[in-house]
Enzyme design. Structure first.
Site, PDB file in Angstrom:
ATOM      1  N   VAL A   1     -14.499 -18.177  16.120  1.00 33.50           N
ATOM      2  CA  VAL A   1     -13.945 -18.050  15.516  1.00 33.50           C
ATOM      3  C   VAL A   1     -12.626 -17.728  14.691  1.00 33.50           C
ATOM      4  CG1 VAL A   1     -15.124 -17.132  13.181  1.00 33.50           C
ATOM      5  CG2 VAL A   1     -16.335 -18.576  14.704  1.00 33.50           C
TER       6      VAL A   1
ATOM      7  N   GLY B   1     -23.732 -14.102  22.582  1.00 32.21           N
ATOM      8  CA  GLY B   1     -24.113 -13.272  23.672  1.00 32.21           C
ATOM      9  C   GLY B   1     -25.983 -13.153  23.716  1.00 32.21           C
ATOM     10  N   PHE B   2     -25.896 -11.443  23.601  1.00 34.95           N
ATOM     11  CA  PHE B   2     -27.402 -10.615  24.098  1.00 34.95           C
ATOM     12  C   PHE B   2     -28.105 -11.179  22.323  1.00 34.95           C
ATOM     13  CE2 PHE B   2     -27.109  -9.463  28.642  1.00 34.95           C
ATOM     14  CZ  PHE B   2     -27.764 -10.305  28.592  1.00 34.95           C
ATOM     15  N   GLY B   3     -27.449 -10.961  21.694  1.00 40.29           N
ATOM     16  CA  GLY B   3     -27.438 -10.198  19.973  1.00 40.29           C
ATOM     17  C   GLY B   3     -27.442 -11.690  19.592  1.00 40.29           C
TER      18      GLY B   3
ATOM     19  N   GLU C   1     -22.797  -0.205  40.755  1.00 42.28           N
ATOM     20  CA  GLU C   1     -22.982  -1.202  41.191  1.00 42.28           C
ATOM     21  C   GLU C   1     -22.061  -2.291  41.815  1.00 42.28           C
ATOM     22  OE1 GLU C   1     -26.152  -3.014  37.702  1.00 42.28           O
ATOM     23  OE2 GLU C   1     -24.247  -3.649  36.678  1.00 42.28           O
TER      24      GLU C   1
END
Ligand SMILES: Cc1cc2nc3c(=O)[nH]c(=O)nc-3n(C[C@H](O)[C@H](O)[C@H](O)COP(=O)(O)OP(=O)(O)OC[C@H]3O[C@@H](n4cnc5c(N)ncnc54)[C@H](O)[C@@H]3O)c2cc1C
Length: 288
Positions: free
Chosen positions: A80, A14-16, A175
């Site tokens: 995992v 993901g982003f991290g 949104e």
């Protein structure tokens, strides 16, 4: 092949996880990036998939395409399901097989799960909006409701089927409500022949006294004005106390018949064992 370089495992693309992998690219380390999916999801536009604005592939990026073949970052698709700090290894399940991968350093970037603010039972009737599958499921659910609404002769039922409730007046809630309103106004009204008197409703519910609570006062007021001017019904100072398959109940006892509450709340950290709980429900979508 053996390597003297420290081996770093990153769980989650993901982003991290991607940020960490990019920072370690071309450094004297060996990186193994693991994700249960072989694509990265651009979550800020997930609501567009859920509301038919974008196709799923428009917000999914193949992870293997992000790193060169000869990069020190390798990718493994798998889930995992166990971390064993005592021997510095993780267990990865992929295509029905299990393998163990060792690390010198471990970065856990598995994301978060939806937070129901003490109402875990809401998950029973809600949809999670955390990944692409969730977005597509929610989209199909909304379109299905409109198909059912087109068939029913029961006006009360039709209204419930076409009342879309978004819970949570933060950025994602706004949104989502705006995109639902666009979907209804520009596409569904016409396609399903709903005239002014049978207009579907989009309702946005927020427990505090303003939308976009973390933003400056002027922006909060402007957001409220703009959302209401579109025709979205905003209910402030009310929380949702009950979510059932055909209605929600607000803190003042009011019942809103609906088959699609979208619960846009906050998230809490994903458990380290990697077993993410699904969250946006049949009637709620929990995002952000
Ligand atoms: C609908 C929505 C809209 C958002 N909009 C914005 C926005 O506009 N701006 C903003 O700044 N933030 C936004 N966010 C928040 C942002 O997406 C998160 O802050 C960010 O994704 C967190 O990054 P992460 O790497 O921790 O987790 P994620 O990006 O969620 O990535 C976690 C990854 O780990 C993988 N994974 C998890 N467990 C395992 C496991 N056991 N085995 C293998 N892989 C695993 C998952 O498949 C996933 O790819 C939004 C979030 C959502 C859901």
């Amino acid at each position: 092949m053996t390597s003297q370089r420290p081996r770093i495992i990153i769980i989650g693309a993901g982003f991290g996880g991607l940020h960490a992998a990019r920072a370690l690219e071309n450094k004297p380390v060996e990186v193994l990036l693991i994700d249960r999916r072989n694509y990265h999801t651009f979550t800020p536009l997930l609501y567009q998939v859920a509301t038919c604005g974008l196709e799923p592939e428009e917000i999914a990026y193949p992870v293997r395409g992000i790193f060169d073949g000869d990069s020190n970052v390798r990718f493994l698709m798998g889930e995992v399901n166990h971390i064993e700090p005592s021997d510095r290894s993780v267990t990865v399940r992929s295509s029905g097989q299990t393998r163990r991968e060792s690390y010198d350093y471990l970065i856990v970037a598995g994301g978060s799960v939806s937070n129901y603010f003490g109402h875990d039972e809401f998950a029973l009737h809600t949809f999670s909006l955390k990944d692409l599958d969730d977005g597509v499921t929610l989209r199909n659910h909304i379109l299905n409701l409109f198909e059912r609404a087109a068939w029913t002769d029961d006006e009360t039922k039709r209204q419930a089927l076409t009342t879309l409730v978004v819970v949570g007046g933060g950025p994602t809630g706004l949104e989502t409500a705006g995109a639902l309103h666009e979907l209804v106004t520009h596409a569904l009204n016409k396609e399903y022949g709903f005239d002014e008197s049978r207009k579907p409703r989009v309702v946005l519910i927020e427990a505090t006294d303003s939308l976009l609570r973390t933003f400056p006062d002027g922006l909060q007021a402007s957001a409220l004005r703009q959302v209401e001017s579109l025709g979205i019904e905003v209910i402030l100072n009310h929380s949702v106390d009950e979510v059932a398959s055909d209605h929600i109940r607000l803190s003042d006892g009011r019942i809103i018949p609906t088959s699609t509450p979208d619960l846009v709340g906050r998230c809490s950290g994903r458990a380290a064992d990697g077993h993410a709980r699904r969250a946006i429900g049949r009637r709620e979508a929990c995002a952000g």
